[in-house]
Design a protein around this motif. Structure first.
Motif, PDB file in Angstrom:
ATOM      1  N   ASP A  85       0.420  51.668  -4.275  1.00 58.26           N
ATOM      2  CA  ASP A  85       1.063  50.509  -4.938  1.00 58.26           C
ATOM      3  C   ASP A  85       0.881  49.215  -4.243  1.00 58.26           C
ATOM      4  N   SER A  86       0.413  49.547  -2.796  1.00 54.01           N
ATOM      5  CA  SER A  86      -0.281  48.399  -2.256  1.00 54.01           C
ATOM      6  C   SER A  86      -1.220  47.456  -3.027  1.00 54.01           C
ATOM      7  N   ALA A  87      -0.978  46.124  -2.953  1.00 55.01           N
ATOM      8  CA  ALA A  87      -2.079  45.341  -3.812  1.00 55.01           C
ATOM      9  C   ALA A  87      -1.309  43.908  -4.143  1.00 55.01           C
ATOM     10  N   LEU A  88      -2.183  43.066  -4.511  1.00 57.53           N
ATOM     11  CA  LEU A  88      -1.492  41.634  -4.759  1.00 57.53           C
ATOM     12  C   LEU A  88      -0.976  41.731  -6.007  1.00 57.53           C
ATOM     13  N   TYR A  89       0.193  41.227  -6.219  1.00 63.43           N
ATOM     14  CA  TYR A  89       1.130  41.137  -7.568  1.00 63.43           C
ATOM     15  C   TYR A  89       1.080  39.803  -8.018  1.00 63.43           C
ATOM     16  N   LEU A  90       0.558  39.505  -9.263  1.00 62.94           N
ATOM     17  CA  LEU A  90       0.375  38.055  -9.788  1.00 62.94           C
ATOM     18  C   LEU A  90       1.334  37.881 -10.910  1.00 62.94           C
ATOM     19  N   CYS A  91       1.925  36.693 -11.054  1.00 66.49           N
ATOM     20  CA  CYS A  91       2.848  36.336 -11.949  1.00 66.49           C
ATOM     21  C   CYS A  91       1.833  35.372 -12.877  1.00 66.49           C
ATOM     22  N   ALA A  92       1.932  35.276 -14.018  1.00 73.85           N
ATOM     23  CA  ALA A  92       1.480  34.596 -15.025  1.00 73.85           C
ATOM     24  C   ALA A  92       2.302  33.868 -16.129  1.00 73.85           C
ATOM     25  N   SER A  93       2.004  32.951 -16.495  1.00 76.39           N
ATOM     26  CA  SER A  93       2.869  32.512 -17.575  1.00 76.39           C
ATOM     27  C   SER A  93       1.965  31.558 -18.813  1.00 76.39           C
ATOM     28  N   SER A  94       2.336  31.861 -20.040  1.00 75.63           N
ATOM     29  CA  SER A  94       1.459  31.056 -21.052  1.00 75.63           C
ATOM     30  C   SER A  94       2.545  30.377 -22.018  1.00 75.63           C
ATOM     31  N   GLN A  95       2.080  29.440 -22.835  1.00 79.27           N
ATOM     32  CA  GLN A  95       2.983  28.389 -23.486  1.00 79.27           C
ATOM     33  C   GLN A  95       3.756  29.180 -24.772  1.00 79.27           C
ATOM     34  N   ASP A  96       2.821  29.856 -25.452  1.00 81.91           N
ATOM     35  CA  ASP A  96       3.175  30.121 -26.922  1.00 81.91           C
ATOM     36  C   ASP A  96       2.943  31.708 -26.957  1.00 81.91           C
ATOM     37  N   PRO A  97       4.084  32.416 -26.985  1.00 86.04           N
ATOM     38  CA  PRO A  97       3.972  33.867 -27.074  1.00 86.04           C
ATOM     39  C   PRO A  97       3.146  34.112 -28.314  1.00 86.04           C
TER      40      PRO A  97
END
Lengths: 115, 114
Positions: A85-97
């Motif tokens: 599970d070692s890794a880079l964990y990225l969060c993202a967001s977008s405007q309109d689901p």
């Protein structure tokens, strides 16, 4: 400077620990995402929240538990992780689901190492 | 199903030379396409996006991309490479409407030689 803020930037934990990753955005985006990225690979989608409700779980092991307390915050709770599970964990967001033409905005990630 | 192919996992160019990073897609519907850049120890930064308005899309840092439907391509170019352009570049296509998913290419590592 990224508009999606992730904390911590680095995390080292043992396989029996419990920890949480945090993600915050103040752009008014209503879709938020967790990705896992291994070295030299593209990001892999883990979870999607739409209007604070979980809409996609890409068959992620239960040792990863997402939470969306409000429209600006996204957490990823970690428990009993494995070395792989070692890794880079990225969060993202977008405007309109559900609107495919809206770009996703990424944070700088949390570099996770499992001992 | 949508898919993305990035030809060339590593590309090297001299400083000041043309940068060309290739991306081909397959899509059953009109695609929405994106290019992202990832610098070491950072997240992905949006360079540009194609959403069917104009076929030549200009992005940040002097990059642009041209959507060619006949060739199912969306190649990324920059007229003159700078040392600071050295990074990993990902092409992505939106999956079917309403699914929220990106389909990423495998990435191209750009190296800029002095």
């Amino acid at each position: 400077d990224t508009e999606v803020t992730q904390t911590p930037k680095h995390l080292v934990m043992g396989m029996t620990n419990k920890k949480s990753l945090k993600c915050e955005q103040h752009m008014g985006h209503r879709a938020m995402y967790w990705y896992k990225q291994k070295a030299k690979k593209p990001p892999e989608l883990m979870f999607v929240y739409s209007y604070e409700k979980l809409s996609i779980n890409e068959s992620v092991p239960s040792r990863f538990s997402p939470e969306c307390p409000n429209s600006s915050l996204l957490n990823l709770h970690l428990h009993a992780l494995q070395p792989e599970d070692s890794a880079l964990y990225l969060c993202a967001s977008s405007q309109d689901p559900g609107s495919s033409n809206q770009p996703q905005h990424f944070g700088d990630g949390t570099r996770l190492s499992i001992l | 199903a949508q898919s993305v192919t990035q030809l060339g996992s590593h590309v090297s160019v001299s400083e000041g030379a043309l940068v060309l990073l290739r991306c081909n897609y397959s899509s059953s519907v009109p695609p929405y396409l994106f290019w992202y850049v990832q610098y070491p120890n950072q997240g992905l930064q949006l360079l540009l996006k194609y959403t069917s308005a104009a076929t030549l899309v200009k992005g940040i840092n002097g990059f642009e991309a041209e959507f060619k439907k006949s060739e199912t391509s969306f190649h990324l170019t920059k007229p003159s490479a700078h040392m600071s352009d050295a990074a990993e570049y990902f092409c992505a296509v939106s999956d079917l409407p309403g699914t929220y998913k990106y389909i990423f290419g495998t990435g191209t590592r750009l190296k800029v030689l002095a």
